[in-house]
Design a protein around this motif. Sequence first.
Motif, PDB file in Angstrom:
ATOM      1  N   PHE A 295       1.229  -0.733   0.310  1.00 15.73           N
ATOM      2  CA  PHE A 295      -0.288  -0.487   0.344  1.00 15.73           C
ATOM      3  C   PHE A 295       0.404   1.119   0.017  1.00 15.73           C
ATOM      4  O   PHE A 295       0.415   2.030  -1.223  1.00 15.73           O
ATOM      5  N   ALA A 296       1.922   1.360   0.901  1.00 20.05           N
ATOM      6  CA  ALA A 296       3.048   3.105   0.684  1.00 20.05           C
ATOM      7  C   ALA A 296       3.916   2.852   0.076  1.00 20.05           C
ATOM      8  O   ALA A 296       4.170   3.682  -0.901  1.00 20.05           O
ATOM      9  N   ALA A 297       4.058   1.355  -0.825  1.00 16.01           N
ATOM     10  CA  ALA A 297       4.834   1.429  -2.239  1.00 16.01           C
ATOM     11  C   ALA A 297       3.745   2.188  -3.535  1.00 16.01           C
ATOM     12  O   ALA A 297       4.480   3.351  -3.939  1.00 16.01           O
ATOM     13  N   GLY A 298       2.676   1.638  -3.193  1.00 14.46           N
ATOM     14  CA  GLY A 298       1.528   2.209  -4.294  1.00 14.46           C
ATOM     15  C   GLY A 298       1.370   3.976  -3.999  1.00 14.46           C
ATOM     16  O   GLY A 298       1.616   4.118  -4.854  1.00 14.46           O
ATOM     17  N   ARG A 299       1.200   3.825  -2.773  1.00 16.75           N
ATOM     18  CA  ARG A 299       1.261   5.326  -2.566  1.00 16.75           C
ATOM     19  C   ARG A 299       2.011   6.252  -2.618  1.00 16.75           C
ATOM     20  O   ARG A 299       1.678   7.561  -3.496  1.00 16.75           O
ATOM     21  N   ASP A 300       3.051   5.893  -2.567  1.00 17.65           N
ATOM     22  CA  ASP A 300       4.442   7.127  -2.715  1.00 17.65           C
ATOM     23  C   ASP A 300       5.015   6.693  -3.937  1.00 17.65           C
ATOM     24  O   ASP A 300       5.785   7.299  -4.483  1.00 17.65           O
ATOM     25  N   ASN A 301       3.763   5.865  -5.016  1.00 19.49           N
ATOM     26  CA  ASN A 301       4.616   5.726  -5.945  1.00 19.49           C
ATOM     27  C   ASN A 301       6.686   4.956  -6.208  1.00 19.49           C
ATOM     28  O   ASN A 301       6.978   5.311  -6.457  1.00 19.49           O
ATOM     29  N   ASP A 302       6.973   4.045  -5.084  1.00 19.42           N
ATOM     30  CA  ASP A 302       7.915   3.915  -4.871  1.00 19.42           C
ATOM     31  C   ASP A 302       8.017   2.212  -5.647  1.00 19.42           C
ATOM     32  O   ASP A 302       7.906   1.483  -4.856  1.00 19.42           O
ATOM     33  N   ALA A 303       9.229   2.089  -7.129  1.00 22.75           N
ATOM     34  CA  ALA A 303       9.011   0.720  -7.835  1.00 22.75           C
ATOM     35  C   ALA A 303      10.340   0.263  -6.462  1.00 22.75           C
ATOM     36  O   ALA A 303      10.107  -0.852  -6.815  1.00 22.75           O
ATOM     37  N   ARG A 304      11.371   0.804  -6.129  1.00 25.96           N
ATOM     38  CA  ARG A 304      12.045   0.000  -5.442  1.00 25.96           C
ATOM     39  C   ARG A 304      11.185  -0.774  -4.547  1.00 25.96           C
ATOM     40  O   ARG A 304      11.359  -2.098  -3.720  1.00 25.96           O
ATOM     41  N   ARG A 305      10.460   0.192  -3.461  1.00 25.61           N
ATOM     42  CA  ARG A 305       9.585  -0.676  -2.131  1.00 25.61           C
ATOM     43  C   ARG A 305       9.002  -1.810  -2.830  1.00 25.61           C
ATOM     44  O   ARG A 305       8.597  -2.674  -2.214  1.00 25.61           O
TER      45      ARG A 305
END
Length: 127
Positions: free
Chosen positions: A97-107
């Motif tokens: 959820f956090a990775a999607g929210r932040d658009n963080d591909a690495r996470r």
Amino acid sequence: MTHALRARQQYAAIDTATRTEQASPHRLIEMLYDELLSALRQAGIAIERQDFSLKSSRISRALSILHGLESGLDFNRGGAVAQSLAAAYNDLRQEAFAAGRDNDARRLAAVTDAAAALAEAWRQIRP
């Protein structure tokens, strides 16, 4: 939507329905893991391409699968293993959820790696 695309989607749905109807409980979990990994990988690609609509749908799919995996745990029979898996699924949901929210591909890649490790451990179990 073209007739060919509609037909392809219908055949895919029939194939999925047939495979799930004939699958053992162990195989059904494998299929969920496969779909989870696919959704996470697609979400990662979507983030890199800045396709935020696809990212959102794939993250939602992954979160639903993780919820389904957790809701299928038998805490009475599974004991500490079920508790550990529940915690792992919860952590994966929060991180995805956090990775999607932040658009963080690495996470999101880290979430995918962790989910892949769980999937591989499940595959090592022989029913």
